[in-house]
Scaffold this active site. Structure first.
Site, PDB file in Angstrom:
ATOM      1  N   HIS A  64      16.321 -39.068 -13.219  1.00  0.00           N
ATOM      2  CA  HIS A  64      15.561 -38.697 -12.018  1.00  0.00           C
ATOM      3  C   HIS A  64      15.151 -37.223 -12.051  1.00  0.00           C
ATOM      4  O   HIS A  64      14.365 -36.791 -11.225  1.00  0.00           O
ATOM      5  CB  HIS A  64      16.353 -39.024 -10.755  1.00  0.00           C
ATOM      6  CG  HIS A  64      16.573 -40.496 -10.564  1.00  0.00           C
ATOM      7  ND1 HIS A  64      15.547 -41.366 -10.310  1.00  0.00           N
ATOM      8  CD2 HIS A  64      17.691 -41.253 -10.630  1.00  0.00           C
ATOM      9  CE1 HIS A  64      16.026 -42.602 -10.214  1.00  0.00           C
ATOM     10  NE2 HIS A  64      17.321 -42.565 -10.409  1.00  0.00           N
ATOM     11  N   ARG A  75      22.443 -37.578 -18.732  1.00  0.00           N
ATOM     12  CA  ARG A  75      22.077 -38.923 -18.305  1.00  0.00           C
ATOM     13  C   ARG A  75      20.684 -39.211 -18.818  1.00  0.00           C
ATOM     14  O   ARG A  75      19.744 -38.460 -18.520  1.00  0.00           O
ATOM     15  CB  ARG A  75      22.099 -39.066 -16.783  1.00  0.00           C
ATOM     16  CG  ARG A  75      21.715 -40.512 -16.402  1.00  0.00           C
ATOM     17  CD  ARG A  75      22.037 -40.882 -14.995  1.00  0.00           C
ATOM     18  NE  ARG A  75      21.157 -40.246 -14.033  1.00  0.00           N
ATOM     19  CZ  ARG A  75      21.086 -40.611 -12.752  1.00  0.00           C
ATOM     20  NH1 ARG A  75      21.861 -41.598 -12.290  1.00  0.00           N
ATOM     21  NH2 ARG A  75      20.290 -39.975 -11.923  1.00  0.00           N
ATOM     22  N   GLU A 129      26.013 -49.843 -11.281  1.00  0.00           N
ATOM     23  CA  GLU A 129      25.320 -49.514 -10.036  1.00  0.00           C
ATOM     24  C   GLU A 129      24.463 -50.653  -9.513  1.00  0.00           C
ATOM     25  O   GLU A 129      23.563 -50.430  -8.706  1.00  0.00           O
ATOM     26  CB  GLU A 129      24.479 -48.247 -10.210  1.00  0.00           C
ATOM     27  CG  GLU A 129      23.585 -48.251 -11.438  1.00  0.00           C
ATOM     28  CD  GLU A 129      22.820 -46.934 -11.622  1.00  0.00           C
ATOM     29  OE1 GLU A 129      22.732 -46.154 -10.668  1.00  0.00           O
ATOM     30  OE2 GLU A 129      22.295 -46.706 -12.728  1.00  0.00           O
ATOM     31  N   ASP A 168      22.402 -46.359  -5.701  1.00  0.00           N
ATOM     32  CA  ASP A 168      21.780 -47.596  -6.178  1.00  0.00           C
ATOM     33  C   ASP A 168      22.639 -48.807  -5.840  1.00  0.00           C
ATOM     34  O   ASP A 168      22.109 -49.865  -5.488  1.00  0.00           O
ATOM     35  CB  ASP A 168      21.545 -47.510  -7.697  1.00  0.00           C
ATOM     36  CG  ASP A 168      20.213 -46.848  -8.018  1.00  0.00           C
ATOM     37  OD1 ASP A 168      19.239 -47.098  -7.286  1.00  0.00           O
ATOM     38  OD2 ASP A 168      20.139 -46.078  -8.980  1.00  0.00           O
TER      39      ASP A 168
HETATM   40 MG   LIG Z   1      21.377 -44.734 -10.071  1.00  0.00          MG
END
Ligand SMILES: [Mg+2]
Ligand SMILES: [Mg+2]
Ligand SMILES: [Mg+2]
Ligand SMILES: [Mg+2]
Ligand SMILES: [Mg+2]
Ligand SMILES: [Mg+2]
Lengths: 263, 263, 263, 263, 263, 263
Positions: free
Chosen positions: A50, A75, A154, A180
């Site tokens: 993100h 990540r 998630e 999430d």
């Molecule tokens: Mg997530």
């Protein structure tokens, strides 16, 4: 902190001493990361899912984290396993892969993060050799142990498959994504990472990790929630993203100024 | 906030309504600036003197500040007046020039930030035309009013020359740098921006600005000090750099986590 | 244009009022995009498939498009669905995915661009929250409506599967790529996006979209062709890439200079 | 060297005249590549698998290689076939795809690097048109011949499938990765690219290429090994990465200085 | 090497133990610098005068040099003293200023590189505080000692003024640029850095440094010349730029390959 | 076009054959420049005064201009002569310096752009050696002839000093900036580059250049004005900036689409 101490992270997190807190950064600037890493974090995660990192800026940031004496994790974007091995080559101490929803997903993660015979990570640890100070042969022998592969749990599917995922050799631990998860469990109705239902799922996740002898990590939106998650037994938690921390620090400064000015 | 409101900044700060607080950013990332500008700041300063901005990243950051509905100012490197006009072309609402120690220095600043006859700013307001929505002719007529030239007073020489500096037509206001001033006044002995001696100098600066009908700004290392400076009558103050705010936000999050985890 | 108007794009294009023209940019520079967005375009597409954008530059460009009061769309590389959600996080108003040749491809696109229950888009709308001004909860509720997922139809297989693709819930519209389509239909013999055969395919595509209540977009190499496509009923068309427009503008300037100089 | 000569690379390497040596660069800087390309290399490979190139820097580097009169190849990350066509659009003369372990992998490579009917490469050769000087129609007709798709053979599975891989139409040649191959063949026990076992595998690979009328490339860690591989009959070899060459050049300079200083 | 050892560089070079060899890099890539710094260099110079570094890339490179356990120096563009203090803020251990031709030039260099009372360096050592681990007060007290200001002597005027330049308090040493010096002394007739005339000038420079108790550095185009300069008594020498070392390493690899292939 | 032809630009422009038209680019993207340079321009100017180029992007752009077979010029920021020599090192064929208002300004320009004895340009032509293919010795002998130093005349003071400026040995030509000149001559009242008063000044400038045997360049905002300036006898003119050409090309495409769609 010496390179040996930085590279001891994998062993520390696998030892279940717990209580680790990591920074979390999506802003793609390596010097910001150095400043943040001065605080008492145990690690720094570069969020490429993100956040807006690209490979060259992430590689520089890994260096700045290490220069601050800390291990860097990254990540990766969903399914972008090719980036996982590039980041390990750049000296990252671990990979967090989002949306690992099945045994097959977990195997794909292992395949690109672990050298044979555990996986099929391809050879080319350029900066990692510089940083660890290991010869090629020693790096090959030790890299699977010195770095961690972390599967994000998630979704409903991931919760259902958690034992299968934890059973995949080469998966070192899991990372629960509560936002999430809350969206998934509510069928898109709410983003409520701190809801009771999420608490249960998290505690379940910790206990399954314990059963498999693997470690558990999780994202918390702020320090208070991070403390609660540590009490759940998580080995490593996030205490808010860097933008949250930046804005909370800024907000407090503004408020202090306004309060004093109008006193 | 509309473009008209953003571009009303110069008039607002010249009106001595006071009480403005600006963000201060040295990390050269435009998206970080957008996040920070969501907080209740009146402006954002991009620091090119001690921060690491280059021209393309600064130009993008000016855009991100405006997108957040705020005016962007830029502090240029010492003596780098050529960058001053480039930043105005890129849509900055004002320039803060460090180490303006004499009338000559102040005139050099005006020369590159104000169009004739006030100065010799060169024509080329590419992005500024887009952002303000003005035609070339209207921009030429209004740019000197719509943007501010701010002289930093941060040495003994500058304090001595303060009336001369404030007397230069085109200088819109001053910005006191208390760290450098404290080093200067102590002959390099200490960096003590909050010392009593600095308070006096600052109050003196505010009063000289008032006498000349010009505005006064200053740097404070945190919110508390910013509040005090506002009480001194400064029109705009800084309440710490972004790295300070980031680290204080991070530190609080870590501390909260530790406290709750060990409760 | 306000954020609300920018974010009204999805509703406007779904309403079949038609007649929209978008810019198309492959040069990875955010300030170029701001200049181009000053012209009377309804949107700007950042082309990451054949253009050279990376994630940080695309994120900055989305900001510059919004600063110009326009919505930004992004075309992702073939199959790079992970980038789709990152671009929505960065504030893009829609994703154009190339080479959607089957129902499965269309479902993969929806999976990463729509939140549950429609898809599995992962939570992390950092800049999108800033830009839209929505709270997290409101963004979750509205994001699927505020952004569009657009499937490119540009192969024989895609034409054959067009009803299936349009039938996938979450696919908001299609985008016909006539160059690739002409290569496909001619078995690699010619790139002839304006051929009669392509006209038929395009009109067919428009009519299938109408039947499904979804919108239709298409690429035209220049303004004249764009006009024809609008007459076919397309809701949004491209009128040439930025390099075509740049070079045609430059060519005309050179020709005018030569003509006058030799008069 | 003219554009025609640069673009003659594909024909040269397919003609089995052999003896070609290419540079290999992972450091993502286009000007470094120009300096390196001044030496007597026949080509330059940009390594995006273990190097840190992103798309804009790689695109600039392709230009700098061509400016030095040489063809540029690019090695893509594992499975990142979308980047393959972007790099060809940017003017690369060929793509090296790592970990092609099966006929299906080879077909995926062809799909994104060859125009129909051989593959499904999507149309958009922006810079490639500029550099080759071809019209769109001529580029479409000739691109499959002017650029090469090279499959890396570097696992046990790939060795087993080598005839199948070489039998895929559109695969122009193979590239043996001896480090990964040695790790694979030793089940992760050693990285020994110059071992006898690897020699046999390499000679086998060359002979299978000959049988299929396709060319063979391989990586060597230094010039000496590169010479041996040329004797095995490889058409193109690497003689060490740029970091190896940089460090060996630096080491020799330091040693010479120390030797003379202490003489 | 620890931060303390890195920051001991200034003391080491001032102690006239001699024999130091530094890398020299104009290619603006931070990771390249880390690779090069693995070799037995005592320091790394980032060349901003003839190299293409900008501030953000140079700041990252300083970090990568320190991560390799070495001190980083930076050569600034001619007269760009504002960059000197920014680079020190970014953690550089010293500044090399080209074309210091007079006492006035030398004073300008000191002004921006030394805190009061020696100079007027402005306060803002962001990354330098992180890297050295010093508090603000301790950094202020020690920075003038921990970093070096080096004046380039490379013109006839500079040679004439050498005693004046060396007499400026705050100038820690000089750096002889033999190429420019040879051009100057030959009135533009030749670039002959190894000519006998240059040898004399260099030996003269070393002896004047000794007389003033200051250190002497010089550029050599390769290792052999570097060894000769060390014998002249220089405290630190360059043994060729990184492009020279890269190309010599590449050339040797090519030659080795050709020799063995044709054996 | 070969390197020899590119490097023949200086001779061509000095020969007063006239009729040259150059592109003008402020958007800092090297690939945009390659696209633009495909059109029938004689040169490309990179504008660092009002455009947003930094050194690494400008260096890459010089390469892309040369790759298109054209010479690249660069306009530096006001007074930033250090950048002038860096750009020549990077392969630029000439430097345009804004606001050259006196003989002293002109001498400063010559000092950094011409090697001794004409000036004091410092040695370090890294990329320029690669591009020209000259040895160091040959480059030293020829660089002053192969590159041009161009003084901008755009103020009242400059007009007054024009004979002095043209009389400075090493100044190869002038470049008239009509926008700034119109602002200066109207005392800030209007930006009217095409006014009659400016015509006279321009014709005067051309005639003074002729008298001194030097060449004359000028900026025109569009092709029509460029044609008029060529008729005045200018040797090289600009026919609008790239943003003007981009926007005019885009506007025409939109208008064509609208016209046809509504036909
Ligand atoms: Mg997530
Ligand atoms: Mg200061
Ligand atoms: Mg297509
Ligand atoms: Mg391999
Ligand atoms: Mg020199
Ligand atoms: Mg001008």
């Amino acid at each position: 902190m010496s390179a040996a101490e930085i590279d001891g992270f994998a062993e520390r997190i696998r030892s279940h001493r717990g209580g680790m807190i990591s920074a979390w950064v999506g802003i793609p600037d390596a010097t910001l990361v150095n400043h943040l890493a001065q605080e008492a974090f145990d690690a720094v995660v570069l969020d490429m899912q993100h956040g807006m990192w690209d490979m060259p800026s992430a590689a520089n940031a890994v260096g700045q984290v290490r220069l601050a004496g800390k291990p860097a994790l990254a990540r990766i974007p969903v399914g972008d396993f090719a980036s996982a091995s590039r980041l390990l080559d750049a000296g990252a101490s671990g990979i967090i892969a989002p949306m690992i929803n099945s045994v097959e997903d977990a195997q794909a993660l292992v395949r690109t993060t672990k050298y044979p015979p555990a996986g099929e990570r391809s050879w080319g640890p350029s900066l990692a050799l510089n940083y660890t100070g290991l010869s090629g042969d020693d790096y090959l022998k030790n890299a699977n142990a010195l770095t961690v592969a972390i599967a994000m749990v998630e979704t409903r599917a991931a919760l259902d498959a958690i034992d299968g995922i934890l059973g995949v050799a080469g998966i070192d631990g899991i990372f629960v994504g509560p936002s999430d998860l809350s969206i998934a469990l509510s069928n898109g109705d709410q983003v409520a990472p701190n809801a009771a239902e999420i608490d249960s799922a998290m505690q379940h996740a910790v206990s399954r990790c314990r059963a498999h002898g693997k470690f558990a990590c999780a994202y918390a939106g702020d320090g208070e929630r991070a403390g609660e998650l540590l009490k759940f037994g998580f080995d490593l938690v996030i205490a808010g993203a860097e933008t949250t921390q930046l804005r909370s620090g800024a907000r407090r400064a503004i408020n202090a100024a306004r309060r004093i000015a109008s006193a």
